[in-house]
Write an enzyme that holds these catalytic residues in place. Structure first.
Site, PDB file in Angstrom:
ATOM      1  N   GLY A 179       0.781  -1.228   0.000  1.00  0.00           N
ATOM      2  CA  GLY A 179       0.000   0.000   0.000  1.00  0.00           C
ATOM      3  C   GLY A 179       0.812   1.276   0.000  1.00  0.00           C
ATOM      4  O   GLY A 179       0.340   2.314   0.461  1.00  0.00           O
ATOM      5  N   SER A 180       2.029   1.265  -0.517  1.00  0.00           N
ATOM      6  CA  SER A 180       2.824   2.514  -0.535  1.00  0.00           C
ATOM      7  C   SER A 180       2.201   3.548  -1.457  1.00  0.00           C
ATOM      8  O   SER A 180       2.279   4.751  -1.199  1.00  0.00           O
ATOM      9  CB  SER A 180       4.271   2.221  -0.933  1.00  0.00           C
ATOM     10  OG  SER A 180       4.376   1.896  -2.301  1.00  0.00           O
ATOM     11  N   ASN A 181       1.573   3.122  -2.535  1.00  0.00           N
ATOM     12  CA  ASN A 181       0.871   4.088  -3.399  1.00  0.00           C
ATOM     13  C   ASN A 181      -0.337   4.668  -2.672  1.00  0.00           C
ATOM     14  O   ASN A 181      -0.603   5.869  -2.769  1.00  0.00           O
ATOM     15  CB  ASN A 181       0.464   3.432  -4.716  1.00  0.00           C
ATOM     16  CG  ASN A 181       1.590   3.448  -5.744  1.00  0.00           C
ATOM     17  OD1 ASN A 181       1.943   4.474  -6.285  1.00  0.00           O
ATOM     18  ND2 ASN A 181       2.188   2.299  -5.965  1.00  0.00           N
ATOM     19  N   MET A 202      -3.309  -6.844  -7.333  1.00  0.00           N
ATOM     20  CA  MET A 202      -2.613  -7.809  -8.184  1.00  0.00           C
ATOM     21  C   MET A 202      -3.555  -8.800  -8.865  1.00  0.00           C
ATOM     22  O   MET A 202      -3.222  -9.955  -9.047  1.00  0.00           O
ATOM     23  CB  MET A 202      -1.566  -8.566  -7.355  1.00  0.00           C
ATOM     24  CG  MET A 202      -0.587  -7.654  -6.657  1.00  0.00           C
ATOM     25  SD  MET A 202       0.202  -6.484  -7.773  1.00  0.00           S
ATOM     26  CE  MET A 202       1.589  -7.436  -8.321  1.00  0.00           C
ATOM     27  N   ARG A 203      -4.772  -8.343  -9.200  1.00  0.00           N
ATOM     28  CA  ARG A 203      -5.703  -9.227  -9.899  1.00  0.00           C
ATOM     29  C   ARG A 203      -6.312  -8.521 -11.086  1.00  0.00           C
ATOM     30  O   ARG A 203      -6.542  -7.310 -11.066  1.00  0.00           O
ATOM     31  CB  ARG A 203      -6.828  -9.669  -8.936  1.00  0.00           C
ATOM     32  CG  ARG A 203      -6.410 -10.767  -7.992  1.00  0.00           C
ATOM     33  CD  ARG A 203      -7.513 -11.100  -7.004  1.00  0.00           C
ATOM     34  NE  ARG A 203      -8.727 -11.638  -7.634  1.00  0.00           N
ATOM     35  CZ  ARG A 203      -8.892 -12.905  -8.015  1.00  0.00           C
ATOM     36  NH1 ARG A 203      -7.877 -13.744  -7.920  1.00  0.00           N
ATOM     37  NH2 ARG A 203     -10.026 -13.329  -8.525  1.00  0.00           N
ATOM     38  N   ASN A 232      -5.355   2.693 -12.848  1.00  0.00           N
ATOM     39  CA  ASN A 232      -4.341   1.779 -12.307  1.00  0.00           C
ATOM     40  C   ASN A 232      -2.973   2.405 -12.484  1.00  0.00           C
ATOM     41  O   ASN A 232      -2.768   3.263 -13.351  1.00  0.00           O
ATOM     42  CB  ASN A 232      -4.400   0.438 -13.053  1.00  0.00           C
ATOM     43  CG  ASN A 232      -3.386  -0.585 -12.527  1.00  0.00           C
ATOM     44  OD1 ASN A 232      -3.286  -0.812 -11.336  1.00  0.00           O
ATOM     45  ND2 ASN A 232      -2.616  -1.163 -13.442  1.00  0.00           N
ATOM     46  N   HIS A 253       1.045   1.192 -13.136  1.00  0.00           N
ATOM     47  CA  HIS A 253       1.841   0.022 -13.521  1.00  0.00           C
ATOM     48  C   HIS A 253       3.317   0.425 -13.506  1.00  0.00           C
ATOM     49  O   HIS A 253       3.664   1.489 -14.049  1.00  0.00           O
ATOM     50  CB  HIS A 253       1.426  -0.469 -14.911  1.00  0.00           C
ATOM     51  CG  HIS A 253       2.185  -1.679 -15.348  1.00  0.00           C
ATOM     52  ND1 HIS A 253       1.945  -2.939 -14.835  1.00  0.00           N
ATOM     53  CD2 HIS A 253       3.210  -1.832 -16.233  1.00  0.00           C
ATOM     54  CE1 HIS A 253       2.774  -3.808 -15.380  1.00  0.00           C
ATOM     55  NE2 HIS A 253       3.561  -3.161 -16.246  1.00  0.00           N
ATOM     56  N   ASP A 264      -3.367  -4.035 -18.493  1.00  0.00           N
ATOM     57  CA  ASP A 264      -2.378  -2.949 -18.627  1.00  0.00           C
ATOM     58  C   ASP A 264      -2.426  -2.283 -19.999  1.00  0.00           C
ATOM     59  O   ASP A 264      -1.393  -1.952 -20.584  1.00  0.00           O
ATOM     60  CB  ASP A 264      -0.968  -3.502 -18.359  1.00  0.00           C
ATOM     61  CG  ASP A 264      -0.838  -4.035 -16.945  1.00  0.00           C
ATOM     62  OD1 ASP A 264      -0.056  -4.987 -16.747  1.00  0.00           O
ATOM     63  OD2 ASP A 264      -1.536  -3.516 -16.064  1.00  0.00           O
ATOM     64  N   GLU A 297       6.333   6.630  -8.839  1.00  0.00           N
ATOM     65  CA  GLU A 297       4.921   6.241  -8.762  1.00  0.00           C
ATOM     66  C   GLU A 297       4.201   7.109  -7.731  1.00  0.00           C
ATOM     67  O   GLU A 297       3.072   7.570  -7.950  1.00  0.00           O
ATOM     68  CB  GLU A 297       4.801   4.774  -8.349  1.00  0.00           C
ATOM     69  CG  GLU A 297       5.245   3.778  -9.404  1.00  0.00           C
ATOM     70  CD  GLU A 297       5.061   2.359  -8.924  1.00  0.00           C
ATOM     71  OE1 GLU A 297       3.977   2.031  -8.425  1.00  0.00           O
ATOM     72  OE2 GLU A 297       6.019   1.559  -9.067  1.00  0.00           O
TER      73      GLU A 297
HETATM   74  C1  GRF Z   1       4.077  -0.992  -7.171  1.00  0.00           C
HETATM   75  O1  GRF Z   1       5.234  -0.958  -7.981  1.00  0.00           O
HETATM   76  C2  GRF Z   1       2.848  -0.992  -8.063  1.00  0.00           C
HETATM   77  O2  GRF Z   1       3.036  -0.280  -9.272  1.00  0.00           O
HETATM   78  C3  GRF Z   1       2.681  -2.446  -8.340  1.00  0.00           C
HETATM   79  O3  GRF Z   1       2.894  -3.052  -7.058  1.00  0.00           O
HETATM   80  C4  GRF Z   1       3.963  -2.321  -6.409  1.00  0.00           C
HETATM   81  C5  GRF Z   1       3.645  -2.155  -4.934  1.00  0.00           C
HETATM   82  O4  GRF Z   1       2.605  -1.237  -4.839  1.00  0.00           O
HETATM   83  N1  GRF Z   1       1.386  -2.748  -8.881  1.00  0.00           N
HETATM   84  P1  GRF Z   1       2.105  -0.725  -3.360  1.00  0.00           P
HETATM   85  O5  GRF Z   1       3.361  -0.421  -2.567  1.00  0.00           O
HETATM   86  O6  GRF Z   1       1.329  -1.860  -2.755  1.00  0.00           O
HETATM   87  O7  GRF Z   1       1.284   0.497  -3.639  1.00  0.00           O
END
Ligand code: GRF
Length: 228
Positions: free
Chosen positions: A13-15, A91-92, A108, A110, A146, A175
């Site tokens: 969940g860093s994004n 991731m689905r 999304n 990517h 994608d 990102e």
């Molecule tokens: C990120 O590089 C995202 O682009 C990819 O998964 C990685 C981790 O994302 N889909 P996050 O830290 O869970 O947001």
């Protein structure tokens, strides 16, 4: 005008965190109505809870079909009042039926310069291919993985022989900048789509104009040397 969004995660969940931080800093006019996951132990859910954001989580394995899960996900998103679905480390693949519930309203991020290196290993695929420039893409989601119209991209240099881990970290830092930027343009109602082409319209009168497209802007890796 606040744009209500639901964020869907599968992992760290860093994004999501970069979006939360931008909202709390007053840089992003979105309201995060709900954070959802197909992984009840996803750290992204903990990030949401720490910021008082409602969560929904169900293991997708608990549902007989992908469609059943997607409909439950869509029901929760609709009930939250979110107008935009933000996939962030989800991731689905989503089903066409899910997309039909939110036409033109699923985005999304990517970690590659689409259309290159789609799929779940974009950073590693790029690193192992020996690219000199890698990056990330925010795009609308359509029925092909994608593939949807691109809103914004950012590029980073890739170093010879580096692995996907170091490249992924370099990409991730960008990102965390382009996703909040893309969401702000959407919140401002400045994004229009014609076929494959996404236009970010001029800001409202009196707001800071978008930097002009600097035709000399480029990224060359390895860097050009004197005289070239
Ligand atoms: C990120 O590089 C995202 O682009 C990819 O998964 C990685 C981790 O994302 N889909 P996050 O830290 O869970 O947001």
């Amino acid at each position: 005008m606040t744009l209500d969004v639901a964020v869907v995660v599968s992992g760290g969940g860093s994004n999501l965190q970069s979006i939360i931080d931008a909202v709390e800093a007053g840089r992003l006019d979105v309201g995060i109505r709900l954070v959802l996951s197909n992984k009840p132990d996803a750290h992204g859910l903990e990030r949401a809870r720490r910021h008082g954001i409602d969560t929904w989580a169900e293991p997708h394995e608990a549902y007989a079909t992908r469609l059943d899960f997607d409909m439950a996900l869509a029901d929760a998103i609709e009930a939250s009042g979110a107008r935009l679905v933000v996939l962030a480390g989800y991731m689905r693949m989503v089903t066409p039926e899910f997309l039909a519930r939110f036409p033109g309203r699923v985005v999304n991020i990517h970690p590659a310069l689409l259309p290159s290196f789609p799929g779940v290993h974009g950073q590693t695929d790029a690193a192992l291919h020996g690219v000199k420039i890698a990056g990330c893409t925010v795009h609308f989601v359509d029925e092909i993985m994608d593939n949807g119209p691109i809103i914004i991209q950012a590029a980073v240099p890739a170093l010879p022989g580096e692995d996907g881990v170091t490249l992924a970290q370099r990409i991730l830092e960008l990102e965390h900048r382009i996703y909040p930027q893309a969401l702000q343009w959407l919140a401002q109602g400045r994004v229009s789509v014609k076929g494959r082409f996404v236009y970010v319209n001029a800001p409202a009168i009196g707001e800071t104009p978008l930097p002009a497209l600097v035709t000399g802007a480029y990224l060359v890796n390895p860097p050009l040397e004197q005289g070239f």
